[in-house]
Structures are given as C-alpha cells and as structure tokens.
Write an enzyme that holds these catalytic residues in place. Structure first.
Site, mmCIF file in Angstrom:
data_model
loop_
_atom_site.group_PDB
_atom_site.id
_atom_site.type_symbol
_atom_site.label_atom_id
_atom_site.label_comp_id
_atom_site.label_asym_id
_atom_site.label_seq_id
_atom_site.Cartn_x
_atom_site.Cartn_y
_atom_site.Cartn_z
ATOM 1 N N SER A 120 0.850 -1.186 0.000
ATOM 2 C CA SER A 120 0.000 0.000 0.000
ATOM 3 C C SER A 120 0.884 1.234 0.000
ATOM 4 O O SER A 120 2.090 1.152 0.182
ATOM 5 C CB SER A 120 -0.872 0.009 1.245
ATOM 6 O OG SER A 120 -0.022 0.178 2.367
ATOM 7 N N LYS A 121 0.250 2.370 -0.171
ATOM 8 C CA LYS A 121 0.982 3.636 -0.185
ATOM 9 C C LYS A 121 1.784 3.826 1.087
ATOM 10 O O LYS A 121 2.887 4.336 1.095
ATOM 11 C CB LYS A 121 -0.006 4.796 -0.307
ATOM 12 C CG LYS A 121 -0.325 5.094 -1.727
ATOM 13 C CD LYS A 121 -0.472 6.556 -1.967
ATOM 14 C CE LYS A 121 -0.326 6.694 -3.459
ATOM 15 N NZ LYS A 121 -0.264 7.920 -4.024
ATOM 16 N N ARG A 122 1.182 3.388 2.179
ATOM 17 C CA ARG A 122 1.825 3.542 3.487
ATOM 18 C C ARG A 122 3.216 2.904 3.481
ATOM 19 O O ARG A 122 4.112 3.326 4.194
ATOM 20 C CB ARG A 122 0.935 2.863 4.530
ATOM 21 C CG ARG A 122 1.170 3.276 5.952
ATOM 22 C CD ARG A 122 -0.041 2.866 6.782
ATOM 23 N NE ARG A 122 -0.246 1.419 6.749
ATOM 24 C CZ ARG A 122 0.422 0.561 7.513
ATOM 25 N NH1 ARG A 122 1.323 0.987 8.355
ATOM 26 N NH2 ARG A 122 0.160 -0.726 7.449
ATOM 27 N N HIS A 123 3.387 1.874 2.684
ATOM 28 C CA HIS A 123 4.677 1.189 2.641
ATOM 29 C C HIS A 123 5.585 1.731 1.555
ATOM 30 O O HIS A 123 6.551 1.097 1.163
ATOM 31 C CB HIS A 123 4.462 -0.317 2.430
ATOM 32 C CG HIS A 123 3.717 -0.955 3.545
ATOM 33 N ND1 HIS A 123 2.437 -1.433 3.402
ATOM 34 C CD2 HIS A 123 4.051 -1.132 4.837
ATOM 35 C CE1 HIS A 123 2.030 -1.904 4.564
ATOM 36 N NE2 HIS A 123 2.981 -1.730 5.443
ATOM 37 N N GLY A 124 5.222 2.880 1.054
ATOM 38 C CA GLY A 124 6.104 3.484 0.056
ATOM 39 C C GLY A 124 5.819 3.027 -1.357
ATOM 40 O O GLY A 124 6.598 3.302 -2.263
#
Ligand code: GLU
Length: 497
Positions: A257-261
C-alpha cells in the site's frame, strides 16, 4: 529454472489503463524489457482497454510517461505503431470477433442468452449451497442453428465450451506443468454483450497476432491460464511460454500500500529517485544475481533471466531502495550529478531565486553534499542557505543547547572571538578552518562547541554540508553579517535573562 529459449524473445507489457502505474506493474515492464534486450528481441507495449468501465482518463499517457522516464524504450506500441498495429485492444475488435466466430463455427463456443438476473440468482444459489460459482451451461444445450438465429436479434454473450472431461496442462517456466481438471472450469465468457472481448479471448488472439514468445504476468492470472491454453489450442495457435510471477508484498506480508512506500512511478520521480536506481531495485525485488545488489542497467541486460525469478513473493523494502538511490547518486559523474541537482532545484527553490540558476554555485556545493543525500528531494534543505540573501538569525534558544544551555553571554562572547579571529583571513576553506580552530583552542573551547554556534549563525541550520567549505562559498560579507547578527541576538538574550 533457467530459460531454455535461445532466440530473440518478443515480450510485451500489457497494462490496463485503470490508473497510475504502480510498482508491481512496472516491475513486469522492467522484467519484460530486460528479457527482450537480453535476448536481442523486441519489447512491445499493448494497451488492454477492453473493460471500458474501468478506464481512467489520462492513464495511458501516465503509463507511457513512466516507461519513458525509466528509460524502457519500446520497439512497437500503442503510440508508435509497428508491424502488428494497432496496439490498443479497443481498436482490434474485428480480430476478436473473427476469432469468436471461428470458435462458434468449430463448436468450441456458443452464444449464451441468459439474463443477468438468472446469472445472479444462480450465483446466490451456488453460494448458499457452498458450491464454487460458475455458469451452469444452460445455453450449451441450444441447437447451434437455433442459437445462431437467436443471436442475430437477441442480446447475448459468447461462451467457450470447456470440455467436461479430462484435464488441461499449462507449462509455466517457473513451476513446470500446472494441471487443472476441466470439470473445475466453467464455460467462461469470451465476448461480452457489448461485443468487447474478455481478457481470456483478447490475450490468445493478440499474443498470437503479435508473435509474442513469452507471456510474463502476475500469478493472479495463473488460475485463468488453463482457459487461455484451451483457447490457444482450439484456435490452433501455438502457446507462448508462460511466466507467472508472484506479486510484491508489503514488509511483514500483505498487500502493498501507499503507506509502505508503494507509490506510482511518477511519484518516485517527483521524490527525486533516479530511474536507474528504480530499475535496479525493482528488478532485484523477486530476482537475484548472487548477492549482488547494485547491478547497473547494462549489466542487468547481460545477466537477467526471466526463468530465474523467484517463486517466493518478494517484499518491498523502501530503506533498501533509498540506500540504493544514494549509491546511484554518488556514483554519478560529478557534472551529471550537478545537472540532476540543478534540475531539481529549478523546481524546488522559491521563485524569488533568479533563473536560470547559477551553475557555478551548484558546481561548487555539489561535492559537499554528494555523500549526504539519498534522494534529490533532500537537496533543498541542505543548500537553501546558499541562496538566501540574508539568513534570519534563529531564536536564541536554538543556540543555547547542550554546552551552551543557559549560557547566552558565553555563547555571544565566543562568537565575538570567532569574529575577531576572522579579521583579515583569506576567505578559503583551509584558512577559515585554521583561523577558527586556533580561536577555539586559544579560548579553551571545544572546537565542536564553537563550530556549532558558527554553523547555526551562518546557515540557520544545525545540519549542513561541511562548514568551512560552505562559508567559503557563501562569502565573507554575508558570513560576517550573520555572525554579528547572531552575536547581537545572544547578547540581548543574555541581558533579558
Ligand atoms: N491487462 C492485464 C493486466 O493489466 C495484463 C496481464 C498480462 O500481462 O497478460 O493485468
């Protein structure tokens, strides 16, 4: 397993224009491109836009822009055409219609007139009975002549007639044979009621027409591969070599996900990553060449093998990418690094800074920061003080930390000593260092304590490129003015305290 195929490969990147190209999809493109180049073959870009309801306007341009930015050039494709044009599926409907007609004629497909309501009810019933969902084959029983007559006036889809017996084997380069019992496959749709094909039909038709040798795609397609194999066989087309590779996972497992870059490629571009670093990093996310990490593009072309990608899902390691990007930045020839920095600063510096930017200044500070940045986006905070006409003096409390805590008068006095020591000094980094070290020693101060005051006064920041080189670039008059201003601020803080 390594790839037995020896000749030039024709490999395609076949994105659906449903949004920003994300890292998983781009890794497919990188692997396909590298393998094409490795074998001296061709890399194609085909746009798979047959599900028009999912199309996101602008995504084709963003996909092509991402490939261009990464330096993945294509030999044939949506925008440049080629011997098997067009390379956009919505412009290839005639070919799908012809293939569907051949399958109807040979009895391998049939029109299905079932209304959506019936199919809904069927699905619900199957769910309630805990059976796997799938078409029950009702329209398979309609006599072909009747079906053909009804198809002329009634809305319908075309379904593939999956053999009820036997099994279908798909050879996957990474897995070997994958065997599926035909009775587990339902009669799937190949042509929708809007006369657009499903992927199941478009893939065999296009990959045959375009002479694709290797289909490299995500393993979410593996369950569909027997369907595709059945169509290849029914149409008498040779099957391509399949490579179904696992997706990229988030650290700790789970969906990326975006949270993981996991940003889109163009966001990586905006954040100051280098295309070569992204290509290297994504290529080795799920494939390896010994313990090597930094493998430049020309080397990847030599050693990359599509048949050797890992079956274990790889995780996306943003720290590794950042580290690798730093290595790529540091490895650039200095003039090239300065060009990247200049391009970045043209964009990042406030509009008040006159353009075009002073290239001599950038050339002067580039060697000072090359060891200190992993991303081009980190350049601005390190160098903005070089562009400030006057750097405002930070509040006194920023100076009064650690050794200087509660000692505004001493700090002011020490800056006074530094200013005096600079009197008449030649403004080179070496002379500045000699003078200021001498001043610290003469006053019985730890050099670090004095230099931290000077650094903050001159640059407005606690962390900067090397101090004396920076002061040499900033110049005598601005440095002395900033030191005087900081001294005065600390004096009034001392009086106020
Ligand atoms: N259009 C498909 C997708 O984006 C491509 C799969 C393939 O490469 O065949 O998932």
């Amino acid at each position: 397993m390594t790839t037995p195929f020896a000749g030039p490969a024709r490999v395609r990147f076949a994105p659906s224009p449903t949004g920003e190209p994300h890292v998983g999809s781009i890794r497919q493109a990188i692997w396909a491109w590298l393998y094409a180049r490795h074998t001296g073959g061709q890399f194609l870009v085909r746009i798979e836009d047959t599900d028009q309801s999912r199309e996101v306007p602008g995504s084709i341009e963003r996909i092509l822009e991402s490939l261009r930015w990464l330096g993945l050039d294509w030999d044939e494709g949506a925008d440049i055409g080629g011997p098997y044009a067009p390379y956009v599926q919505s412009q290839r409907l005639e070919g799908y219609h012809a293939a569907a007609q051949r399958l109807l004629d040979s009895g391998d497909a049939y029109p299905c007139f079932c209304a959506p309501e019936r199919l809904d009810a069927l699905r619900k019933q199957q769910q309630a009975e805990r059976r796997s969902p799938g078409y029950d084959g009702m329209c398979r029983a309609i006599a072909p002549a009747d079906a053909a007559a009804r198809a002329r006036s009634e809305p319908h889809v075309v379904r593939f007639k999956v053999p009820r017996e036997g099994a279908t084997t798909v050879e996957d380069l990474l897995r070997g044979p994958v065997v599926v019992e035909n009775r587990t496959l339902d009669d799937f749709v190949i042509l929708k009621s809007d006369r657009f094909p499903t992927y199941h039909l478009a893939h065999p038709v296009d990959d045959t027409a375009m002479r694709i040798t290797h289909v490299t795609r995500g393993d979410e397609w593996l369950p569909s591969a027997p369907r595709h194999a059945l169509i290849f066989d029914a149409l008498g087309y040779p099957r391509p070599i399949y490579v179904h590779n696992p997706i990229i996972l988030a650290p700790g497992g789970g969906k990326l996900s975006k949270r993981h870059g996991a940003k889109s490629v163009l966001e990586f571009a905006d954040d100051g990553y280098l295309p070569d670093a992204i290509v290297n990093f994504l290529c080795i996310t799920g494939w390896g060449h010994g313990d090597d990490t930094i493998i430049p593009r020309h080397e990847l072309i030599k050693v990359f093998d599509i048949g050797a990608v890992s079956l274990a899902p790889a995780t996306f390691d943003i720290d590794k990418l950042n580290w690798m990007n730093g290595v790529y930045l540091r490895n650039l020839p200095e003039a090239e690094l300065a060009e990247h920095i200049a391009a970045r600063l043209e964009h990042d510096l406030p509009i008040e800074v006159p353009r075009p930017l002073d290239r001599a200044l950038i050339a002067a500070f580039t060697p000072l920061i090359r060891e200190r940045v992993q991303l081009l986006a980190e350049v601005l905070p390190l160098v903005e003080f070089f562009y400030a006409m006057d750097v405002p003096t930070p509040p006194a409390e920023e100076f009064l930390t650690r050794r200087w805590k509660g000692r505004a008068a001493d700090a002011a006095g020490s800056l006074g000593i530094a200013i005096a020591a600079l009197d008449g000094v030649a403004w080179t980094s070496e002379a500045l260092e000699v003078a200021l070290r001498g001043a610290a020693e003469g006053a019985g101060l730890a050099v670090g304590d004095l230099f931290s005051l000077i650094r903050l006064a001159v640059t407005g920041k606690a962390v900067t490129p090397p101090l004396f080189e920076s002061m040499a670039i900033v110049g005598a008059a601005p440095c002395l003015a900033r030191l005087h201003a900081a001294e005065a601020a600390l004096r009034s803080a001392a009086v106020g305290a």
